[in-house]
Design a protein around this motif. Structure first.
Motif, PDB file in Angstrom:
ATOM      1  N   MET A   1     -17.098  13.748  -6.001  1.00 29.48           N
ATOM      2  CA  MET A   1     -16.190  12.682  -5.609  1.00 29.48           C
ATOM      3  C   MET A   1     -15.894  12.809  -4.125  1.00 29.48           C
ATOM      4  O   MET A   1     -15.497  13.857  -3.644  1.00 29.48           O
ATOM      5  N   GLU A   2     -16.103  11.740  -3.394  1.00 32.13           N
ATOM      6  CA  GLU A   2     -15.850  11.739  -1.964  1.00 32.13           C
ATOM      7  C   GLU A   2     -14.413  11.320  -1.694  1.00 32.13           C
ATOM      8  O   GLU A   2     -13.916  10.354  -2.253  1.00 32.13           O
ATOM      9  N   ILE A   3     -13.756  12.083  -0.830  1.00 30.24           N
ATOM     10  CA  ILE A   3     -12.374  11.796  -0.475  1.00 30.24           C
ATOM     11  C   ILE A   3     -12.353  11.387   0.990  1.00 30.24           C
ATOM     12  O   ILE A   3     -12.826  12.119   1.855  1.00 30.24           O
ATOM     13  N   ASP A   4     -11.814  10.219   1.258  1.00 36.14           N
ATOM     14  CA  ASP A   4     -11.740   9.700   2.622  1.00 36.14           C
ATOM     15  C   ASP A   4     -10.439  10.181   3.254  1.00 36.14           C
ATOM     16  O   ASP A   4      -9.381   9.612   3.028  1.00 36.14           O
ATOM     17  N   LEU A   5     -10.527  11.240   4.043  1.00 32.00           N
ATOM     18  CA  LEU A   5      -9.364  11.853   4.676  1.00 32.00           C
ATOM     19  C   LEU A   5      -9.260  11.374   6.118  1.00 32.00           C
ATOM     20  O   LEU A   5     -10.226  11.438   6.873  1.00 32.00           O
ATOM     21  N   ALA A   6      -8.093  10.875   6.492  1.00 29.12           N
ATOM     22  CA  ALA A   6      -7.844  10.438   7.877  1.00 29.12           C
ATOM     23  C   ALA A   6      -6.770  11.342   8.470  1.00 29.12           C
ATOM     24  O   ALA A   6      -5.683  11.459   7.909  1.00 29.12           O
ATOM     25  N   CYS A   7      -7.092  11.999   9.579  1.00 27.31           N
ATOM     26  CA  CYS A   7      -6.134  12.916  10.215  1.00 27.31           C
ATOM     27  C   CYS A   7      -5.904  12.508  11.667  1.00 27.31           C
ATOM     28  O   CYS A   7      -6.783  11.951  12.322  1.00 27.31           O
ATOM     29  N   SER A   8      -4.717  12.823  12.161  1.00 25.71           N
ATOM     30  CA  SER A   8      -4.350  12.481  13.533  1.00 25.71           C
ATOM     31  C   SER A   8      -5.124  13.301  14.552  1.00 25.71           C
ATOM     32  O   SER A   8      -5.244  12.892  15.712  1.00 25.71           O
ATOM     33  N   LYS A   9      -5.636  14.465  14.151  1.00 26.09           N
ATOM     34  CA  LYS A   9      -6.431  15.294  15.040  1.00 26.09           C
ATOM     35  C   LYS A   9      -7.263  16.237  14.188  1.00 26.09           C
ATOM     36  O   LYS A   9      -6.958  16.454  13.019  1.00 26.09           O
ATOM     37  N   PRO A  10      -8.330  16.813  14.745  1.00 24.30           N
ATOM     38  CA  PRO A  10      -9.174  17.713  13.955  1.00 24.30           C
ATOM     39  C   PRO A  10      -8.478  19.041  13.669  1.00 24.30           C
ATOM     40  O   PRO A  10      -7.524  19.427  14.357  1.00 24.30           O
ATOM     41  N   ALA A  11      -8.984  19.724  12.671  1.00 24.31           N
ATOM     42  CA  ALA A  11      -8.471  21.055  12.329  1.00 24.31           C
ATOM     43  C   ALA A  11      -8.714  21.999  13.502  1.00 24.31           C
ATOM     44  O   ALA A  11      -9.756  21.935  14.153  1.00 24.31           O
ATOM     45  N   GLN A  12      -7.753  22.860  13.765  1.00 24.02           N
ATOM     46  CA  GLN A  12      -7.890  23.863  14.818  1.00 24.02           C
ATOM     47  C   GLN A  12      -8.116  25.250  14.233  1.00 24.02           C
ATOM     48  O   GLN A  12      -8.604  26.134  14.921  1.00 24.02           O
ATOM     49  N   HIS A  13      -7.737  25.432  12.968  1.00 20.73           N
ATOM     50  CA  HIS A  13      -7.820  26.745  12.329  1.00 20.73           C
ATOM     51  C   HIS A  13      -8.323  26.582  10.898  1.00 20.73           C
ATOM     52  O   HIS A  13      -8.268  25.503  10.324  1.00 20.73           O
ATOM     53  N   ARG A  14      -8.770  27.667  10.336  1.00 20.20           N
ATOM     54  CA  ARG A  14      -9.265  27.664   8.960  1.00 20.20           C
ATOM     55  C   ARG A  14      -8.117  27.659   7.949  1.00 20.20           C
ATOM     56  O   ARG A  14      -8.274  27.190   6.834  1.00 20.20           O
ATOM     57  N   ASN A  15      -6.968  28.176   8.321  1.00 20.77           N
ATOM     58  CA  ASN A  15      -5.801  28.230   7.438  1.00 20.77           C
ATOM     59  C   ASN A  15      -4.807  27.144   7.819  1.00 20.77           C
ATOM     60  O   ASN A  15      -4.751  26.731   8.982  1.00 20.77           O
ATOM     61  N   ALA A  16      -3.999  26.736   6.837  1.00 23.46           N
ATOM     62  CA  ALA A  16      -3.017  25.681   7.105  1.00 23.46           C
ATOM     63  C   ALA A  16      -1.826  25.805   6.179  1.00 23.46           C
ATOM     64  O   ALA A  16      -1.935  26.312   5.066  1.00 23.46           O
ATOM     65  N   ILE A  17      -0.693  25.339   6.673  1.00 21.26           N
ATOM     66  CA  ILE A  17       0.480  25.084   5.845  1.00 21.26           C
ATOM     67  C   ILE A  17       0.515  23.575   5.684  1.00 21.26           C
ATOM     68  O   ILE A  17       0.461  22.844   6.673  1.00 21.26           O
TER      69      ILE A  17
ATOM     70  N   ARG B   1      -1.197  14.978  11.080  1.00 20.39           N
ATOM     71  CA  ARG B   1      -0.789  14.018  10.063  1.00 20.39           C
ATOM     72  C   ARG B   1      -2.048  13.567   9.341  1.00 20.39           C
ATOM     73  O   ARG B   1      -2.980  13.064   9.965  1.00 20.39           O
ATOM     74  N   CYS B   2      -2.095  13.789   8.037  1.00 28.74           N
ATOM     75  CA  CYS B   2      -3.284  13.473   7.255  1.00 28.74           C
ATOM     76  C   CYS B   2      -2.923  12.519   6.126  1.00 28.74           C
ATOM     77  O   CYS B   2      -1.865  12.667   5.502  1.00 28.74           O
ATOM     78  N   SER B   3      -3.797  11.571   5.861  1.00 27.64           N
ATOM     79  CA  SER B   3      -3.568  10.643   4.761  1.00 27.64           C
ATOM     80  C   SER B   3      -4.887  10.354   4.062  1.00 27.64           C
ATOM     81  O   SER B   3      -5.959  10.501   4.647  1.00 27.64           O
ATOM     82  N   PHE B   4      -4.789   9.981   2.805  1.00 31.25           N
ATOM     83  CA  PHE B   4      -5.950   9.615   2.010  1.00 31.25           C
ATOM     84  C   PHE B   4      -5.470   8.740   0.864  1.00 31.25           C
ATOM     85  O   PHE B   4      -4.280   8.684   0.558  1.00 31.25           O
ATOM     86  N   ASP B   5      -6.389   8.041   0.233  1.00 31.01           N
ATOM     87  CA  ASP B   5      -6.054   7.177  -0.900  1.00 31.01           C
ATOM     88  C   ASP B   5      -6.161   7.992  -2.183  1.00 31.01           C
ATOM     89  O   ASP B   5      -7.271   8.338  -2.597  1.00 31.01           O
TER      90      ASP B   5
ATOM     91  N   PHE C   1      -9.313  18.966   1.652  1.00 31.56           N
ATOM     92  CA  PHE C   1      -9.677  19.557   2.928  1.00 31.56           C
ATOM     93  C   PHE C   1     -11.025  20.269   2.912  1.00 31.56           C
ATOM     94  O   PHE C   1     -11.391  20.918   3.885  1.00 31.56           O
ATOM     95  N   ALA C   2     -11.787  20.148   1.841  1.00 31.28           N
ATOM     96  CA  ALA C   2     -13.044  20.893   1.700  1.00 31.28           C
ATOM     97  C   ALA C   2     -14.020  20.614   2.835  1.00 31.28           C
ATOM     98  O   ALA C   2     -14.687  21.525   3.322  1.00 31.28           O
ATOM     99  N   ASP C   3     -14.140  19.383   3.271  1.00 35.62           N
ATOM    100  CA  ASP C   3     -15.092  19.035   4.321  1.00 35.62           C
ATOM    101  C   ASP C   3     -14.430  18.840   5.678  1.00 35.62           C
ATOM    102  O   ASP C   3     -15.044  18.282   6.590  1.00 35.62           O
ATOM    103  N   ASP C   4     -13.208  19.310   5.822  1.00 36.29           N
ATOM    104  CA  ASP C   4     -12.460  19.165   7.065  1.00 36.29           C
ATOM    105  C   ASP C   4     -12.942  20.238   8.043  1.00 36.29           C
ATOM    106  O   ASP C   4     -12.611  21.403   7.920  1.00 36.29           O
ATOM    107  N   ILE C   5     -13.741  19.824   9.002  1.00 34.79           N
ATOM    108  CA  ILE C   5     -14.341  20.769   9.936  1.00 34.79           C
ATOM    109  C   ILE C   5     -13.739  20.526  11.311  1.00 34.79           C
ATOM    110  O   ILE C   5     -13.834  19.443  11.857  1.00 34.79           O
ATOM    111  N   GLY C   6     -13.115  21.534  11.866  1.00 34.75           N
ATOM    112  CA  GLY C   6     -12.531  21.420  13.193  1.00 34.75           C
ATOM    113  C   GLY C   6     -13.413  22.076  14.235  1.00 34.75           C
ATOM    114  O   GLY C   6     -14.459  22.635  13.926  1.00 34.75           O
ATOM    115  N   PRO C   7     -12.996  22.038  15.494  1.00 30.78           N
ATOM    116  CA  PRO C   7     -13.807  22.589  16.584  1.00 30.78           C
ATOM    117  C   PRO C   7     -14.018  24.094  16.474  1.00 30.78           C
ATOM    118  O   PRO C   7     -15.006  24.606  16.956  1.00 30.78           O
ATOM    119  N   THR C   8     -13.112  24.805  15.833  1.00 32.73           N
ATOM    120  CA  THR C   8     -13.261  26.254  15.699  1.00 32.73           C
ATOM    121  C   THR C   8     -13.757  26.637  14.315  1.00 32.73           C
ATOM    122  O   THR C   8     -13.797  27.808  13.986  1.00 32.73           O
TER     123      THR C   8
END
Length: 126
Positions: free
Chosen positions: A1-17, A68-72, A100-107
């Motif tokens: 299942m593909e999830i369309d995730l829209a974020c205000s900026k790319p991930a900077q780290h592998r971990n998140a709150i 800020r992240c949003s999805f349907d 967040f599985a496919d959320d790839i940031g610069p680092t």
């Protein structure tokens, strides 16, 4: 299942709150996130506000480094029992690894997949 995730900026780290919220709760999540950001200016984790709808925050999230992240959620939670007090965003927390599985940031040169958590207290199983 593909999830369309829209974020205000790319991930900077592998971990998140992540704060999962909807309706009138994003300002409260932003307040808690701001406190965490102030206590950890050189943090090694992202702070995300996740919602079914795009979130507008009263303070500048850029200054705090918030994402800020949003999805349907409807395609994912179509068969779940929901009502006025129990919307689909209630289930979002359970889906964060997939969201967040496919959320790839610069680092993050590799895809962020959930890892087996190490015990924080007590002894690890041998």
């Amino acid at each position: 299942m593909e999830i369309d995730l829209a974020c205000s900026k790319p991930a900077q780290h592998r971990n998140a709150i992540a704060f999962c919220c909807d309706g009138a709760y994003p300002p409260y999540a932003a307040h808690a996130a701001a406190q965490i950001a102030a206590l950890h200016p050189d943090r090694d984790f992202d702070i995300c506000i996740v919602s079914a709808e795009p979130v507008t925050l009263p303070d500048s999230p850029e200054a705090l480094g918030l994402r800020r992240c949003s999805f349907d959620p409807e395609p994912i939670f179509a068969g779940f029992s929901t009502d006025r007090g129990r919307g689909s965003v209630m289930y979002v927390r359970q889906m964060l690894p997939q969201i967040f599985a496919d959320d790839i940031g610069p680092t993050n040169p590799c895809k962020a997949r959930p890892e087996t958590p190490q015990p924080r207290f007590g002894r690890a199983a041998s």
